[in-house]
Design a protein around this motif. Structure first.
Motif, PDB file in Angstrom:
ATOM      1  N   ALA A  62      51.155 -29.056  23.801  1.00  0.00           N
ATOM      2  CA  ALA A  62      52.763 -29.625  24.255  1.00  0.00           C
ATOM      3  C   ALA A  62      52.679 -28.220  23.357  1.00  0.00           C
ATOM      4  N   VAL A  63      52.193 -26.980  22.581  1.00  0.00           N
ATOM      5  CA  VAL A  63      52.650 -25.981  22.323  1.00  0.00           C
ATOM      6  C   VAL A  63      53.930 -24.914  23.246  1.00  0.00           C
ATOM      7  N   THR A  64      52.582 -24.658  24.348  1.00  0.00           N
ATOM      8  CA  THR A  64      54.231 -23.443  24.607  1.00  0.00           C
ATOM      9  C   THR A  64      54.385 -23.994  26.402  1.00  0.00           C
ATOM     10  N   PRO A  65      54.392 -24.927  26.349  1.00  0.00           N
ATOM     11  CA  PRO A  65      55.773 -25.690  27.017  1.00  0.00           C
ATOM     12  C   PRO A  65      56.815 -25.936  26.505  1.00  0.00           C
ATOM     13  N   LEU A  66      57.104 -26.144  24.758  1.00  0.00           N
ATOM     14  CA  LEU A  66      58.292 -26.794  23.808  1.00  0.00           C
ATOM     15  C   LEU A  66      58.488 -25.322  23.633  1.00  0.00           C
ATOM     16  N   ARG A  67      58.270 -24.238  23.925  1.00  0.00           N
ATOM     17  CA  ARG A  67      57.804 -23.120  22.887  1.00  0.00           C
ATOM     18  C   ARG A  67      58.935 -22.477  24.235  1.00  0.00           C
ATOM     19  N   ARG A  68      58.655 -22.510  25.835  1.00  0.00           N
ATOM     20  CA  ARG A  68      58.973 -22.189  26.788  1.00  0.00           C
ATOM     21  C   ARG A  68      60.821 -23.058  27.307  1.00  0.00           C
ATOM     22  N   ALA A  69      60.520 -23.971  26.760  1.00  0.00           N
ATOM     23  CA  ALA A  69      61.936 -24.858  27.080  1.00  0.00           C
ATOM     24  C   ALA A  69      63.203 -24.371  25.685  1.00  0.00           C
ATOM     25  N   THR A  70      62.753 -24.298  24.619  1.00  0.00           N
ATOM     26  CA  THR A  70      63.077 -24.224  23.438  1.00  0.00           C
ATOM     27  C   THR A  70      63.679 -22.417  23.275  1.00  0.00           C
ATOM     28  N   GLY A  71      62.837 -21.685  23.280  1.00  0.00           N
ATOM     29  CA  GLY A  71      62.918 -20.061  23.040  1.00  0.00           C
ATOM     30  C   GLY A  71      62.530 -20.135  21.692  1.00  0.00           C
ATOM     31  N   TRP A  72      61.903 -21.219  20.540  1.00  0.00           N
ATOM     32  CA  TRP A  72      61.261 -20.954  19.406  1.00  0.00           C
ATOM     33  C   TRP A  72      59.997 -20.438  19.495  1.00  0.00           C
TER      34      TRP A  72
END
Length: 249
Positions: A62-72
């Motif tokens: 889930a890290v990569t999708p969350l990073r793409r969605a938030t820019g974090w």
């Protein structure tokens, strides 16, 4: 706003402590409060450890999708730890199984792995996790090369599938919980497929735009970078490699 190195270090410490808590809780309960583990404490411990392995696997994915969605982008600094905890819980899950069910009798363990499909699937997932954990360090990334390392760590996708299948076949009757894990995994994999399709489509569009009627793309008009510039770009890439945590993801 990106967190500072100190803040990332503190966050890593918090994640580490939170990841150890389930194991500590089970260990203390087994020693001091066995009645809290139900009528079959051994089964409760084994299944709980397997649940946490699957949860950490999904959290890693889930890290990569969350990073793409938030820019974090700093979330990538947590991914290796999450992946290694997935491996840790897989190992203690398997260890509890061979200890409680077979008392470490190797012949009986091997017979069970061959005889029962859900054990076969789970054991296969554990074996596939080993090279991912062994190559999770920055030194191994450099030794293997980024391309081969990424190819190897794509094994995390079939590993997660095998983990869900292992859980599904194990419960037999009420498949609600493994179905939930399956849906979450399907969404994470679908995100990656959509992202890959968009990148491929964008690449084709860019390539078509770049081709000129005479067959020479605009890149032919761009002068090659000077040696100092090339060295600077290479140094920047190396620094990025060193600063980014990697995991079985």
């Amino acid at each position: 706003m990106q967190p500072t190195q100190g803040q990332i270090g503190a966050l890593k410490a918090l994640v580490f402590v939170a990841a150890v808590v389930p194991f500590g809780h089970l260990a203390l309960s087994a020693i001091w409060f066995p009645d809290a583990l139900g009528a079959n404490p051994a089964e409760f411990i084994t299944r709980s450890l397997g649940d946490w392995c699957l949860r950490f696997l999904l959290a890693t994915l889930a890290v990569t999708p969350l990073r793409r969605a938030t820019g974090w982008n700093w979330l990538l600094r947590l991914r290796r730890m999450l992946g290694l905890f997935a491996f840790f819980y897989a190992v203690v899950h398997f260890t509890s199984y061979v200890a409680f069910d077979h008392l470490f009798v190797v012949v009986e363990i091997l017979k069970d792995i061959v005889k029962r499909p859900f054990i076969t699937v789970g054991f296969s997932a554990l074996l596939l996790l080993i090279p991912l954990a062994a190559t999770s360090t920055n030194a191994m990334v450099r030794r293997l090369g980024a391309h081969r390392w990424r190819a190897l760590h794509r094994l995390v996708y079939p590993i997660a599938m095998l983990g869900v299948l292992h859980f599904w076949w194990m419960v037999k009757r009420d498949v609600t919980e493994p179905a939930i894990y399956g849906v979450v995994l399907a969404l994470l994999l679908a995100h990656r497929l959509v992202h890959a399709w968009r990148e491929a489509r964008s690449g084709r569009a860019t390539g078509a735009h770049a081709v000129r009627p005479d067959g020479a793309g605009p890149e032919a008009q761009v002068p090659a970078p000077t040696q100092p510039a090339a060295r600077a770009a290479s140094g920047a890439d190396s620094a990025a490699l060193r600063s980014t945590d990697r995991s079985p993801a």
